[in-house]
Design a protein around this motif. Structure first.
Motif, short mmCIF file in Angstrom:
data_model
loop_
_atom_site.label_atom_id
_atom_site.label_comp_id
_atom_site.label_asym_id
_atom_site.label_seq_id
_atom_site.Cartn_x
_atom_site.Cartn_y
_atom_site.Cartn_z
N ALA A 146 -0.97 15.73 -5.83
CA ALA A 146 -0.11 14.80 -5.08
C ALA A 146 -0.97 13.80 -4.28
N PRO A 147 -1.85 14.27 -3.38
CA PRO A 147 -2.69 13.29 -2.67
C PRO A 147 -3.73 12.62 -3.58
N ALA A 148 -4.23 13.36 -4.58
CA ALA A 148 -5.23 12.77 -5.48
C ALA A 148 -4.65 11.59 -6.23
N ALA A 149 -3.43 11.75 -6.73
CA ALA A 149 -2.77 10.65 -7.44
C ALA A 149 -2.51 9.48 -6.50
N ALA A 150 -2.10 9.80 -5.27
CA ALA A 150 -1.86 8.74 -4.29
C ALA A 150 -3.16 7.98 -4.00
N ILE A 151 -4.26 8.73 -3.80
CA ILE A 151 -5.57 8.11 -3.55
C ILE A 151 -6.00 7.29 -4.76
N CYS A 152 -5.82 7.87 -5.95
CA CYS A 152 -6.26 7.21 -7.18
C CYS A 152 -5.53 5.89 -7.40
N TRP A 153 -4.20 5.92 -7.27
CA TRP A 153 -3.43 4.71 -7.53
C TRP A 153 -3.68 3.63 -6.48
N THR A 154 -3.76 4.01 -5.21
CA THR A 154 -4.02 3.00 -4.18
C THR A 154 -5.43 2.42 -4.34
N SER A 155 -6.41 3.28 -4.70
CA SER A 155 -7.78 2.78 -4.94
C SER A 155 -7.80 1.84 -6.14
N TYR A 156 -7.08 2.24 -7.20
CA TYR A 156 -7.04 1.44 -8.42
C TYR A 156 -6.40 0.08 -8.17
N GLU A 157 -5.26 0.07 -7.51
CA GLU A 157 -4.58 -1.20 -7.24
C GLU A 157 -5.40 -2.07 -6.29
N ALA A 158 -6.06 -1.43 -5.32
CA ALA A 158 -6.91 -2.18 -4.39
C ALA A 158 -8.09 -2.82 -5.11
N PHE A 208 0.84 -1.21 0.00
CA PHE A 208 0.00 0.00 0.00
C PHE A 208 0.87 1.25 0.00
N TRP A 209 1.92 1.27 0.81
CA TRP A 209 2.75 2.45 0.96
C TRP A 209 3.57 2.74 -0.30
N THR A 210 3.92 1.70 -1.03
CA THR A 210 4.62 1.90 -2.30
C THR A 210 3.74 2.64 -3.29
N HIS A 211 2.49 2.19 -3.43
CA HIS A 211 1.56 2.85 -4.34
C HIS A 211 1.26 4.27 -3.87
N LEU A 212 1.12 4.45 -2.56
CA LEU A 212 0.81 5.77 -2.02
C LEU A 212 1.95 6.75 -2.28
N GLY A 213 3.17 6.35 -1.97
CA GLY A 213 4.32 7.22 -2.16
C GLY A 213 4.61 7.51 -3.62
N ALA A 214 4.57 6.46 -4.45
CA ALA A 214 4.85 6.63 -5.87
C ALA A 214 3.78 7.49 -6.54
N GLY A 215 2.53 7.27 -6.16
CA GLY A 215 1.45 8.06 -6.73
C GLY A 215 1.54 9.52 -6.36
N GLY A 216 1.84 9.80 -5.09
CA GLY A 216 1.98 11.19 -4.64
C GLY A 216 3.12 11.91 -5.34
N LEU A 217 4.26 11.25 -5.47
CA LEU A 217 5.41 11.85 -6.15
C LEU A 217 5.12 12.11 -7.62
N ALA A 218 4.44 11.15 -8.25
CA ALA A 218 4.09 11.30 -9.67
C ALA A 218 3.13 12.46 -9.88
N GLY A 219 2.12 12.56 -9.02
CA GLY A 219 1.13 13.64 -9.16
C GLY A 219 1.73 15.01 -8.96
N ALA A 220 2.59 15.17 -7.95
CA ALA A 220 3.21 16.46 -7.68
C ALA A 220 4.13 16.89 -8.81
N SER A 221 4.93 15.96 -9.33
CA SER A 221 5.87 16.28 -10.40
C SER A 221 5.15 16.71 -11.67
N ALA A 222 4.14 15.95 -12.06
CA ALA A 222 3.42 16.26 -13.29
C ALA A 222 2.62 17.55 -13.16
N ALA A 223 2.04 17.79 -11.99
CA ALA A 223 1.23 19.00 -11.79
C ALA A 223 2.08 20.25 -11.87
N ALA A 224 3.24 20.24 -11.24
CA ALA A 224 4.12 21.41 -11.24
C ALA A 224 4.58 21.75 -12.65
#
Length: 317
Positions: free
Chosen positions: A298-310, A208-224
């Motif tokens: 950042a949190p939206a991507a983390a939520i999205c990816w963890t929800s998707y993988e779940a 869970f934490w892998t998807h959460l961290g990776a998703g948050g980092l991906a969302g923040a980078s792309a958004a900026a």
């Protein structure tokens, strides 16, 4: 003869679509107030002032002003339009992503960042066409009450009557120009971050934490990286919502209220719009909403990816 369902990672693509729809809805509902703040901050400040609304210069000021003038409900204006658009768009988005990713990757092994980025860019071309009409409605409803839209159906019918069907897709080129690099960066960072944060492939699927961290980092980078184009997109989708009685925006942007960043360009290009914003508001005008955009993605991507993988894990049982 019965058609054989397309299967990937043990799941038919209809289930990928269901997982994507649930993930998208969860993400957008959870983060909708932040998206409202971002939209308010990116709208042309002179158009707000012409309707007696002050400039939303910071996140804190925007939140305080919305709550003061409209109450908590003001933070959720447009959530119905979001629900109508986000579910189908994310269903298509994730199904396309999984299909293209597997084709480019040869069906097995670690996912190459280039394959992930290309798959994400391809998926967004299709999903944006599905999402954009309701995104236009959502942003119109997120504006202060002075814009006069009473609800989703009222907004849809008024746009059709006053601006024509093309108004729902006016910002499509800008949206693609923004979202193709956004998704390419997003998916590339996500797949790379999963490998860095996780261990072997089995662990990656379970953490869970892998998807959460990776998703948050991906969302923040792309958004900026894509904020300037997001500002242009917001202006194109909201400019005609504010108008004077003698300057109704019908089928031509040329009739939009005087003072807007699109005025004088019946078919404004992205570059012209960016130049107008820079000339009238300075270079900082192109990064308006940067903070809430990162706060959203950042949190939206983390939520999205963890929800998707779940959901993938649940549907594979």
């Amino acid at each position: 003869m019965e058609a054989t369902p397309i299967v990937c990672d043990g799941l038919p693509f209809t289930r990928y679509m269901l997982a994507g729809a649930v993930a998208g809805m969860t993400e957008h509902v959870a983060m909708f107030p932040v998206d409202t703040v971002k939209t308010r901050m990116q709208v042309d400040p002179r158009l707000l002032q012409s309707h007696g609304v002050g400039q939303y210069s910071t996140v804190g000021r925007a939140v305080a002003e919305i709550l003061k003038q409209e109450g908590a409900r003001g933070m959720y204006r447009g959530v119905g339009a979001m629900a109508l658009g986000a579910g189908p768009a994310h269903a298509v988005y994730f199904a396309c992503y999984e299909k293209v990713k597997r084709v480019l990757n040869g069906g097995g092994g670690a996912i190459h960042p280039l394959a992930a980025g290309t798959a994400g860019a391809t998926a967004t071309i299709v999903s944006d066409a599905v999402a954009l009409p309701m995104d236009v409605v959502k942003q119109r409803l997120q504006l202060p009450k002075g814009s006069g839209y009473l609800g989703v159906w009222n907004c849809v019918t008024r746009i059709l009557k006053e601006e024509g069907f093309h108004a729902f897709f006016r910002s499509y080129p800008t949206t693609l120009l923004m979202n193709i690099p956004y998704t390419a960066i997003h998916f590339s960072v996500y797949e790379s971050a999963k490998e860095m944060l996780g261990g072997d492939s089995e662990e990656l699927e379970e953490s869970f934490w892998t998807h959460l961290g990776a998703g948050g980092l991906a969302g923040a980078s792309a958004a900026a990286a894509t904020t300037p184009l997001d500002v242009v997109k917001t202006r194109m989708q909201t400019e005609c919502a504010f108008r004077t009685p003698d300057a109704l925006c019908t089928k031509s942007l040329e009739k939009c209220v005087v003072g807007g960043s699109l005025v004088g360009n019946e078919h404004p290009t992205i570059i012209k719009c960016m130049k107008n914003i820079s000339a009238m508001e300075g270079p900082r005008g192109l990064i308006k909403g940067l903070v809430p955009r990162i706060m959203f993605h950042a949190p939206a991507a983390a939520i999205c990816w963890t929800s998707y993988e779940a959901m993938k894990a649940f549907l594979s049982k």
